[in-house]
Write an enzyme that holds these catalytic residues in place. Structure first.
Site, PDB file in Angstrom:
ATOM      1  N   ALA A 123      91.656  44.770 -29.432  1.00  0.00           N
ATOM      2  CA  ALA A 123      93.100  44.669 -29.274  1.00  0.00           C
ATOM      3  C   ALA A 123      93.559  43.464 -28.471  1.00  0.00           C
ATOM      4  O   ALA A 123      94.755  43.222 -28.341  1.00  0.00           O
ATOM      5  CB  ALA A 123      93.620  45.945 -28.605  1.00  0.00           C
ATOM      6  N   ASN A 189      91.160  50.217 -23.065  1.00  0.00           N
ATOM      7  CA  ASN A 189      89.803  49.674 -23.192  1.00  0.00           C
ATOM      8  C   ASN A 189      89.780  48.161 -23.004  1.00  0.00           C
ATOM      9  O   ASN A 189      88.761  47.578 -22.615  1.00  0.00           O
ATOM     10  CB  ASN A 189      89.228  50.019 -24.565  1.00  0.00           C
ATOM     11  N   HIS A 219      99.575  43.308 -24.761  1.00  0.00           N
ATOM     12  CA  HIS A 219      98.617  43.007 -23.682  1.00  0.00           C
ATOM     13  C   HIS A 219      98.860  41.579 -23.219  1.00  0.00           C
ATOM     14  O   HIS A 219      98.777  40.643 -24.034  1.00  0.00           O
ATOM     15  CB  HIS A 219      97.179  43.150 -24.175  1.00  0.00           C
TER      16      HIS A 219
HETATM   17  N1  NAI Z   1      88.600  47.863 -27.450  1.00  0.00           N
HETATM   18  C1  NAI Z   1      89.870  48.041 -27.805  1.00  0.00           C
HETATM   19  O1  NAI Z   1      90.680  47.103 -27.743  1.00  0.00           O
HETATM   20  C2  NAI Z   1      90.310  49.360 -28.332  1.00  0.00           C
HETATM   21  C3  NAI Z   1      89.506  50.462 -28.261  1.00  0.00           C
HETATM   22  N2  NAI Z   1      89.897  51.665 -28.761  1.00  0.00           N
HETATM   23  C4  NAI Z   1      88.956  52.792 -28.646  1.00  0.00           C
HETATM   24  O2  NAI Z   1      88.625  53.218 -29.937  1.00  0.00           O
HETATM   25  C5  NAI Z   1      88.623  54.619 -30.006  1.00  0.00           C
HETATM   26  C6  NAI Z   1      88.933  55.045 -31.416  1.00  0.00           C
HETATM   27  O3  NAI Z   1      90.246  54.671 -31.756  1.00  0.00           O
HETATM   28  P1  NAI Z   1      90.986  55.343 -32.991  1.00  0.00           P
HETATM   29  O4  NAI Z   1      90.219  55.140 -34.227  1.00  0.00           O
HETATM   30  O5  NAI Z   1      92.388  54.900 -32.934  1.00  0.00           O
HETATM   31  O6  NAI Z   1      90.912  56.876 -32.559  1.00  0.00           O
HETATM   32  P2  NAI Z   1      91.120  58.151 -33.472  1.00  0.00           P
HETATM   33  O7  NAI Z   1      91.374  59.265 -32.534  1.00  0.00           O
HETATM   34  O8  NAI Z   1      92.098  57.883 -34.547  1.00  0.00           O
HETATM   35  O9  NAI Z   1      89.699  58.336 -34.178  1.00  0.00           O
HETATM   36  C7  NAI Z   1      88.538  58.683 -33.504  1.00  0.00           C
HETATM   37  C8  NAI Z   1      87.718  59.546 -34.457  1.00  0.00           C
HETATM   38  O10 NAI Z   1      86.417  59.712 -33.923  1.00  0.00           O
HETATM   39  C9  NAI Z   1      86.040  61.078 -34.063  1.00  0.00           C
HETATM   40  N3  NAI Z   1      85.030  61.397 -33.064  1.00  0.00           N
HETATM   41  C10 NAI Z   1      85.198  61.634 -31.746  1.00  0.00           C
HETATM   42  N4  NAI Z   1      84.015  61.886 -31.162  1.00  0.00           N
HETATM   43  C11 NAI Z   1      83.079  61.799 -32.136  1.00  0.00           C
HETATM   44  C12 NAI Z   1      81.664  61.958 -32.160  1.00  0.00           C
HETATM   45  N5  NAI Z   1      80.983  62.269 -31.054  1.00  0.00           N
HETATM   46  N6  NAI Z   1      81.015  61.806 -33.334  1.00  0.00           N
HETATM   47  C13 NAI Z   1      81.685  61.478 -34.456  1.00  0.00           C
HETATM   48  N7  NAI Z   1      83.033  61.321 -34.501  1.00  0.00           N
HETATM   49  C14 NAI Z   1      83.712  61.483 -33.355  1.00  0.00           C
HETATM   50  C15 NAI Z   1      87.332  61.859 -33.891  1.00  0.00           C
HETATM   51  O11 NAI Z   1      87.224  63.132 -34.474  1.00  0.00           O
HETATM   52  C16 NAI Z   1      88.303  60.946 -34.660  1.00  0.00           C
HETATM   53  O12 NAI Z   1      88.296  61.239 -36.040  1.00  0.00           O
HETATM   54  C17 NAI Z   1      89.661  55.037 -28.953  1.00  0.00           C
HETATM   55  O13 NAI Z   1      89.380  56.316 -28.436  1.00  0.00           O
HETATM   56  C18 NAI Z   1      89.519  53.981 -27.891  1.00  0.00           C
HETATM   57  O14 NAI Z   1      88.571  54.408 -26.925  1.00  0.00           O
HETATM   58  C19 NAI Z   1      91.090  51.803 -29.383  1.00  0.00           C
HETATM   59  C20 NAI Z   1      91.951  50.741 -29.468  1.00  0.00           C
HETATM   60  C21 NAI Z   1      91.638  49.446 -28.927  1.00  0.00           C
HETATM   61  O1  OAA Z   2      95.105  48.942 -29.434  1.00  0.00           O
HETATM   62  C1  OAA Z   2      95.521  48.584 -28.320  1.00  0.00           C
HETATM   63  O2  OAA Z   2      96.605  47.980 -28.160  1.00  0.00           O
HETATM   64  C2  OAA Z   2      94.686  48.728 -27.095  1.00  0.00           C
HETATM   65  C3  OAA Z   2      94.054  49.992 -26.820  1.00  0.00           C
HETATM   66  O3  OAA Z   2      94.399  51.027 -27.336  1.00  0.00           O
HETATM   67  C4  OAA Z   2      92.955  49.970 -25.836  1.00  0.00           C
HETATM   68  O4  OAA Z   2      92.760  48.935 -25.165  1.00  0.00           O
HETATM   69  O5  OAA Z   2      92.279  50.976 -25.731  1.00  0.00           O
END
Ligand code: NAI
Ligand code: OAA
Length: 268
Positions: A123, A189, A219
């Site tokens: 992100a 994150n 951000h």
């Molecule tokens: N580095 C970055 O900039 C960002 C990081 N993230 C991270 O990415 C993660 C995922 O984001 P989204 O896809 O939007 O979330 P989401 O909630 O839409 O999808 C996560 C999926 O993973 C599944 N899940 C959870 N634990 C699991 C496991 N142990 N085994 C298999 N499946 C599992 C959930 O059931 C859900 O379907 C967020 O929780 C956040 O920590 C999100 C946005 C930005």
């Molecule tokens: O998608 C974004 O804007 C950022 C986010 O959720 C994260 O850093 O976990």
């Protein structure tokens, strides 16, 4: 061909899977998707046999790279397993690495296996420059994360403010990246990624804002050092399925996979 296994089939995971099954990432093919329960997902014919809730089956498909898109818990649950199985491990839930004990274990597993833990920009922008600056005299890194009210539902923000009554931008956290990553595991994150690129979790300064005046997830990053100054602001279009997560996050993962399979890599 690089075999790619995806953990998680939510907002980011689905977007990456879609591109893999449509052969839109040259040199990569989908080996499987690990979900918590297959019965929770209805999928089209293109994914027949690819979703599994059995980790053993998932690993038996011999992925070369495993991508975590499932949250902090999944990094702890599968990180070592992935690296020990000889896979690169791509992590988007980077805040999980704020747990120093987990981080050290994963780094040790990566060293032993000769594989890498890869952190997409996801992100945020500017990690390349901050990491380069850290080679020679980085003085400060600051992050302000602002998201609209709907992005904070179901998070720690609800324990700090009444989201139904907010009418103006409200700071809900000021502190270091270690605590921001822990307190907002679904939402900040980016602070962890900046820490690992630059000055570490203690020295990276973070402010988190609930902002009812904006539509995008914003951000703002500033960094100072011998290199000069960096000011980057990204405004991420929220994903329709999860307003916390920018659509760019999945595209950033696709870029990492493309890089792994490509003879030319741009933008490191
Ligand atoms: N580095 C970055 O900039 C960002 C990081 N993230 C991270 O990415 C993660 C995922 O984001 P989204 O896809 O939007 O979330 P989401 O909630 O839409 O999808 C996560 C999926 O993973 C599944 N899940 C959870 N634990 C699991 C496991 N142990 N085994 C298999 N499946 C599992 C959930 O059931 C859900 O379907 C967020 O929780 C956040 O920590 C999100 C946005 C930005
Ligand atoms: O998608 C974004 O804007 C950022 C986010 O959720 C994260 O850093 O976990």
């Amino acid at each position: 061909m690089l075999n790619v296994g995806i953990i998680g089939f939510g907002t980011a995971g689905r977007d990456v899977v879609k591109r893999l099954v449509c052969n839109e990432i040259e040199g990569c093919r989908l080996s499987g998707v690990l979900v918590r329960s297959v019965s929770n997902h209805s999928t089209g014919a293109s994914l027949t046999g690819l979703l599994t809730d059995d980790p053993e089956h998932f690993f038996s498909q011999r992925p070369d790279v495993i991508v975590e898109t499932a949250g902090h818990g999944a990094v702890a649950q599968y990180g070592e397993m992935a690296l020990e199985a000889g896979c690169h491990f791509v992590v988007i839930s980077v805040g999980a690495l704020g747990d120093a004990e987990l981080y050290n274990r994963l780094v040790a597993a990566a060293r032993t296996s000769g594989k890498q833990i890869l952190l997409p920009s996801a992100a945020v922008a500017g990690l390349d420059r901050i990491a380069a600056a850290a080679e020679d005299g980085l003085d400060s890194v600051r992050l302000t994360t602002r998201k609209p009210v709907k992005a904070w539902r179901g998070t720690h923000a609800e324990t700090v403010v009444n989201l139904d009554e907010i009418t103006e931008p409200t700071v809900i956290y000021t502190g270091n990246a270690r605590d921001s990553a822990r307190l907002f595991p679904e939402s900040v994150n980016v602070s962890a990624a900046l820490s690992l690129a630059g000055l570490g979790f203690e020295e990276t300064e973070v402010q988190v804002v609930v902002d009812p005046t904006i539509e995008r997830n914003v951000h703002e990053v500033t960094a100072l050092g011998k290199f000069g100054e960096l000011k980057v602001e990204v405004q991420n279009t929220p994903s329709p399925d999860n307003p916390k997560t920018g659509h760019i996050v999945a595209m950033s993962v696709c870029k990492v996979l493309r890089n792994l399979a490509s003879p030319v890599v741009v933008g490191l």
